[in-house]
Design an enzyme around this catalytic site. Structure first.
Site, PDB file in Angstrom:
ATOM      1  N   HIS A 157      -0.944 -47.231  36.730  1.00 43.76           N
ATOM      2  CA  HIS A 157       0.203 -46.612  35.346  1.00 43.76           C
ATOM      3  C   HIS A 157      -0.660 -46.384  34.617  1.00 43.76           C
ATOM      4  O   HIS A 157      -0.489 -45.117  33.506  1.00 43.76           O
ATOM      5  CB  HIS A 157       0.680 -48.395  34.624  1.00 43.76           C
ATOM      6  CG  HIS A 157       1.747 -48.355  35.698  1.00 43.76           C
ATOM      7  ND1 HIS A 157       1.368 -49.704  36.324  1.00 43.76           N
ATOM      8  CD2 HIS A 157       2.759 -48.294  36.640  1.00 43.76           C
ATOM      9  CE1 HIS A 157       2.818 -50.040  37.126  1.00 43.76           C
ATOM     10  NE2 HIS A 157       3.052 -49.054  38.129  1.00 43.76           N
TER      11      HIS A 157
ATOM     12  N   LYS B 238      15.454 -57.243  40.510  1.00 51.20           N
ATOM     13  CA  LYS B 238      13.845 -56.838  41.609  1.00 51.20           C
ATOM     14  C   LYS B 238      13.064 -58.442  41.633  1.00 51.20           C
ATOM     15  O   LYS B 238      12.122 -57.793  42.175  1.00 51.20           O
ATOM     16  CB  LYS B 238      12.996 -55.735  41.220  1.00 51.20           C
ATOM     17  CG  LYS B 238      13.492 -54.394  41.000  1.00 51.20           C
ATOM     18  CD  LYS B 238      12.796 -53.540  40.873  1.00 51.20           C
ATOM     19  CE  LYS B 238      13.162 -51.670  41.484  1.00 51.20           C
ATOM     20  NZ  LYS B 238      11.414 -51.334  41.459  1.00 51.20           N
TER      21      LYS B 238
ATOM     22  N   ARG C 222       3.023 -40.756  43.263  1.00 48.58           N
ATOM     23  CA  ARG C 222       1.996 -40.822  44.068  1.00 48.58           C
ATOM     24  C   ARG C 222       1.612 -40.385  45.802  1.00 48.58           C
ATOM     25  O   ARG C 222       0.792 -39.879  46.475  1.00 48.58           O
ATOM     26  CB  ARG C 222       1.258 -41.854  44.967  1.00 48.58           C
ATOM     27  CG  ARG C 222       1.590 -42.909  43.072  1.00 48.58           C
ATOM     28  CD  ARG C 222       1.542 -44.840  43.015  1.00 48.58           C
ATOM     29  NE  ARG C 222       2.942 -44.951  43.760  1.00 48.58           N
ATOM     30  CZ  ARG C 222       3.461 -45.992  44.237  1.00 48.58           C
ATOM     31  NH1 ARG C 222       3.028 -46.753  43.011  1.00 48.58           N
ATOM     32  NH2 ARG C 222       4.480 -45.668  43.913  1.00 48.58           N
TER      33      ARG C 222
ATOM     34  N   SER D 271       2.303 -51.688  42.345  1.00 47.12           N
ATOM     35  CA  SER D 271       1.770 -53.456  41.688  1.00 47.12           C
ATOM     36  C   SER D 271       2.078 -54.373  42.679  1.00 47.12           C
ATOM     37  O   SER D 271       1.877 -55.328  42.733  1.00 47.12           O
ATOM     38  CB  SER D 271       3.323 -53.365  40.677  1.00 47.12           C
ATOM     39  OG  SER D 271       2.523 -52.362  39.512  1.00 47.12           O
TER      40      SER D 271
HETATM   41  O1  PNS Z   1       9.034 -49.406  38.364  1.00 45.49           O
HETATM   42  P1  PNS Z   1      10.428 -49.046  38.875  1.00 45.49           P
HETATM   43  O2  PNS Z   1      10.034 -50.565  39.222  1.00 45.49           O
HETATM   44  O3  PNS Z   1      10.077 -48.315  40.226  1.00 45.49           O
HETATM   45  O4  PNS Z   1      11.313 -48.220  38.195  1.00 45.49           O
HETATM   46  C1  PNS Z   1      12.527 -48.240  38.268  1.00 45.49           C
HETATM   47  C2  PNS Z   1      12.892 -47.630  37.043  1.00 45.49           C
HETATM   48  C3  PNS Z   1      13.177 -48.576  35.934  1.00 45.49           C
HETATM   49  C4  PNS Z   1      12.852 -46.809  35.946  1.00 45.49           C
HETATM   50  C5  PNS Z   1      14.983 -47.811  37.262  1.00 45.49           C
HETATM   51  O5  PNS Z   1      14.767 -48.738  37.997  1.00 45.49           O
HETATM   52  C6  PNS Z   1      15.673 -47.323  36.276  1.00 45.49           C
HETATM   53  O6  PNS Z   1      15.659 -46.657  36.148  1.00 45.49           O
HETATM   54  N1  PNS Z   1      16.504 -47.771  35.627  1.00 45.49           N
HETATM   55  C7  PNS Z   1      16.685 -47.698  34.643  1.00 45.49           C
HETATM   56  C8  PNS Z   1      18.815 -48.329  35.146  1.00 45.49           C
HETATM   57  C9  PNS Z   1      19.185 -47.003  35.927  1.00 45.49           C
HETATM   58  O7  PNS Z   1      18.949 -46.188  34.767  1.00 45.49           O
HETATM   59  N2  PNS Z   1      18.882 -46.445  36.097  1.00 45.49           N
HETATM   60  C10 PNS Z   1      19.782 -45.132  37.248  1.00 45.49           C
HETATM   61  C11 PNS Z   1      18.675 -44.361  37.285  1.00 45.49           C
HETATM   62  S1  PNS Z   1      19.499 -43.453  38.994  1.00 45.49           S
END
Ligand code: PNS
Length: 228
Positions: free
Chosen positions: A81, A105, A154, A192
Site C-alpha cells: 500500500h 468484511k 498486483r 493484507s
Molecule cells: O482494500 P479493498 O477491500 O479491496 O477495498 C475495497 C473498496 C473499499 C475499495 C470497495 O469495497 C469500495 O469501493 N467500497 C465502497 C462501496 C462502493 O462504492 N461500492 C461500489 C463499488 S463497485
C-alpha cells in the site's frame, strides 16, 4: 468592479468541480477583493509585490490542484500500500487514503485502529491525507472533489474484480476516473490477508509491513512475533 470580478472568478471555478474547488473559491475571493483594494494604497510604499504575489500565486496554483482517492480496507496497511501511495503522490497534488467502513468484511482491526495505523505511517508523508468513508466510493470522491480513484494492481488475479469495480464506478459517475498503479515486483504477492495469515501462524511479517503494524499484529494476535 472588484465585486464583479469576484463573481466572475467564482462562476469560473464552479464550472470545474473536482479540483480543489472550495480552496480555489476562497483564494479567488480573497484575491479578487484584496488585490484591487490593497494595490493602490501600497504602490507608493513599494510593498505592492509582497502583498500581491501570494494572492496571484494562489490564483495560478489552485485551479490546477489534482486530488485522488486511494480507497481500501487497509486491514492493515502493508508496504505494498505504501508503495502505491508513494507512486500516486507523485502524480497528484493530494492523495486521500480513504478507509472504507466495510463491516461485512469482518476486519481484524477496528476502523479506529486502521485509521491510527494509517495516520502513523502514510499520514506522515507529504501531500497524503487519511480519511474514512461510508457508502458509495464515487459519492465520497465527489464530496472530496477528487477526479481520480487509485487502485493497486498486483497480478492478473486482481484484474477481474478491479475491472468490474472500475466500470461500475464509471457507470455511477463518469467524472471519476480509476487509475491502476503497479507496486514494486517484490510486493506483487503481498496482501493484507496473507500478512494476517502469516502473523496468525507465528511467522515474521517485519519485511512486509511497517514496524508499527507488525507490533499491532503481534499484540492483536497475542503471538511472539519478532518485530525487530
Ligand atoms: O482494500 P479493498 O477491500 O479491496 O477495498 C475495497 C473498496 C473499499 C475499495 C470497495 O469495497 C469500495 O469501493 N467500497 C465502497 C462501496 C462502493 O462504492 N461500492 C461500489 C463499488 S463497485
Amino acid at each position: 468592479m472588484e465585486r464583479a470580478f469576484s463573481i466572475f472568478v467564482i462562476s469560473l471555478s464552479r464550472r470545474s468541480p473536482g479540483e480543489g474547488g472550495r480552496i480555489r473559491v476562497s483564494f479567488f475571493v480573497i484575491s479578487a477583493f484584496a488585490c484591487p483594494a490593497v494595490v493602490p494604497r501600497l504602490r507608493d510604499e513599494g510593498g505592492c509585490f509582497v502583498i500581491c504575489f501570494p494572492f496571484c500565486a494562489s490564483c495560478v496554483t489552485f485551479p490546477f490542484m489534482r486530488r485522488a482517492i486511494y480507497p481500501g480496507s487497509f486491514d492493515p496497511i502493508t508496504n505494498g500500500h505504501l508503495d502505491v501511495i508513494e507512486r500516486a503522490r507523485k502524480l497528484f497534488d493530494e492523495v486521500v487514503v480513504a478507509v472504507a467502513h466495510n463491516d461485512e468484511k469482518q476486519p481484524l482491526f477496528s476502523l479506529k485502529d486502521r485509521l491510527d495505523l494509517l495516520r502513523e505511517t502514510a499520514g506522515k508523508i507529504d501531500n497524503v491525507r487519511i480519511a474514512e468513508f461510508e457508502g458509495l466510493l464515487v459519492e465520497f470522491a465527489r464530496k472530496e472533489e477528487a477526479g481520480a480513484v487509485i487502485r493497486g494492481l498486483r497480478a492478473v488475479s486482481d484484474f477481474e474484480f478491479e475491472f468490474q469495480m472500475a466500470l461500475m464506478n464509471r457507470k455511477l459517475d463518469a467524472a471519476v476516473e480509476t487509475i491502476f498503479l503497479m507496486p514494486k515486483e517484490e510486493y506483487t504477492y503481498l496482501s493484507s490477508r496473507i500478512v494476517k495469515e502469516i502473523a496468525r501462524l507465528g511467522g515474521d511479517v517485519s519485511a512486509f509491513v511497517p514496524v508499527l503494524v507488525a507490533r499491532a499484529l503481534a499484540i492483536k494476535l497475542k503471538k511472539n512475533i519478532s518485530t525487530k
